[in-house]
Scaffold this active site. Sequence first.
Site, short mmCIF file in Angstrom:
data_model
loop_
_atom_site.label_atom_id
_atom_site.label_comp_id
_atom_site.label_asym_id
_atom_site.label_seq_id
_atom_site.Cartn_x
_atom_site.Cartn_y
_atom_site.Cartn_z
N ASN A 1 9.58 34.95 9.38
CA ASN A 1 8.96 35.90 8.44
C ASN A 1 7.74 36.54 9.08
O ASN A 1 7.40 36.23 10.22
CB ASN A 1 8.61 35.20 7.12
CG ASN A 1 7.64 34.06 7.35
OD1 ASN A 1 6.53 34.25 7.80
ND2 ASN A 1 8.09 32.85 7.06
N LYS B 1 25.29 30.53 22.32
CA LYS B 1 24.92 31.85 21.79
C LYS B 1 26.11 32.44 21.03
O LYS B 1 27.24 32.46 21.56
CB LYS B 1 24.51 32.76 22.95
CG LYS B 1 23.97 34.08 22.47
CD LYS B 1 23.58 34.98 23.64
CE LYS B 1 23.31 36.38 23.12
NZ LYS B 1 23.29 37.38 24.17
N PHE C 1 -0.64 27.83 -1.19
CA PHE C 1 -0.67 29.29 -1.17
C PHE C 1 0.64 29.80 -1.76
O PHE C 1 1.67 29.12 -1.70
CB PHE C 1 -0.81 29.82 0.27
CG PHE C 1 -2.24 30.00 0.69
CD1 PHE C 1 -3.07 28.90 0.87
CD2 PHE C 1 -2.77 31.27 0.88
CE1 PHE C 1 -4.39 29.06 1.23
CE2 PHE C 1 -4.09 31.45 1.25
CZ PHE C 1 -4.92 30.33 1.43
#
Length: 407
Positions: A210, A289, A323
């Site tokens: 984020n 991957k 928070f």
Amino acid sequence: MRIVLGVGGGIAAYKAAELTRLLQQSGHQVQVVMTDAAREFIQPLTFAALTGRKVITSLFSHESSDATLSSAVEHIAVAQEHDLLVVAPATADLLAKLAIGRADDFLSTLYLAFTGTVVLAPAMNTAMWTHPATQANLETLSRRGCEIVDPDDGWLACGTVGAGRLADPARIAERINSLGKTRRDFEGETFLVTAGPTQEALDPVRYISNRSSGKMGYTIAETAAKRGAKVVLVSGPVNIPAPRNVELIPVKTAHEMRQAVMEQLTDATIIVKCAAVADYYVANVSPQKLKKTAARLSLELDPTPDILAEVGQKKADRILVGFAAETQNLLEESRRKLLSKNCDMLVGNLVNQEGAGFESDQNDVEIVTRSGRTVHAGPASKYEIAERILDEIAMLRLSIRGMDRIA
Ligand code: C5P
């Protein structure tokens, strides 16, 4: 405050004029001292005109006709008469000189005679800044209690881009102003602060994360340390330097953050969970991957452990601050999370508005506490918000533990 501004010999010396103005505008009295090298870059007259005071340029006053015994010990008088010494720009040479305690000009002699707060704002070319010699000198000065205002990244006079640009004079002034208010009211406390985002891997090269920059949590950690606390900072991956006098534990994933927090919990007396922890992690991380195909790709996500809620269950008499980054219903959500996660205080901020939240140097928050108090703080710098949050924690501590524990 009565401030001595020491100007070093770097191209950024001209910015010391703006700093002089800003300090005066904040109500401080400013006496300027210039090194010989500084005078190669800017004239003393500039500072004399700004401050209305004679600029000190030499240890010896024999250049002037009024040489007396008192002027021969002027550095002692200046040291005794001022509260704060700020050196901006602090060149690599000045840092080296101050670190070893050489006293061969007015500024370096004043530094040795000075017993008040010292603030250093370094500025130099990136290679000089990152050189182990410069960093070792900074380490020495920081350990000795000097406040360092780290340089910015950006265009340098040598034509390159990198770290070493004198911090914006407004940032230096703000730091000085916040120092004026410094109390050591958290001495004896151990803060555990979490900050930054977490990264949840999809495969060996990709992750979900984020926009959290870590700035708010890092500023809280820095401010708590300045106010006397021992501080442990558990941080996800960020691009900002660790604050000085703080123990940094770097982590990547939510699970790693949980483990680090649980390990540090026993010693912590105040926990501030500022990190933007991922709510989900990839259940089936590919060992190789992932290959691109024409087909739609679905990811299976499992919820991460809610660290705050777990700490809320185990916190005993520790003070727990959470928070909440929200895009709507800020107060309602903050109050709900305060109770559901058993926090003592919750700081909510809207992250979808200009000049606040993720990536910004500013913030605008609602602070709600278990005792029913609601305080709005901001818009203001993250330094000011951090001070406000700590002020509220100090008040909460008083109501939870009573006066006797604080004394
Ligand atoms: O519920 P929400 O994620 O909005 O709550 C935010 C608060 O919870 C922050 O203090 C954050 O650090 C904490 N949190 C946590 N573990 C999670 C998710 C959030 O500690 N997995």
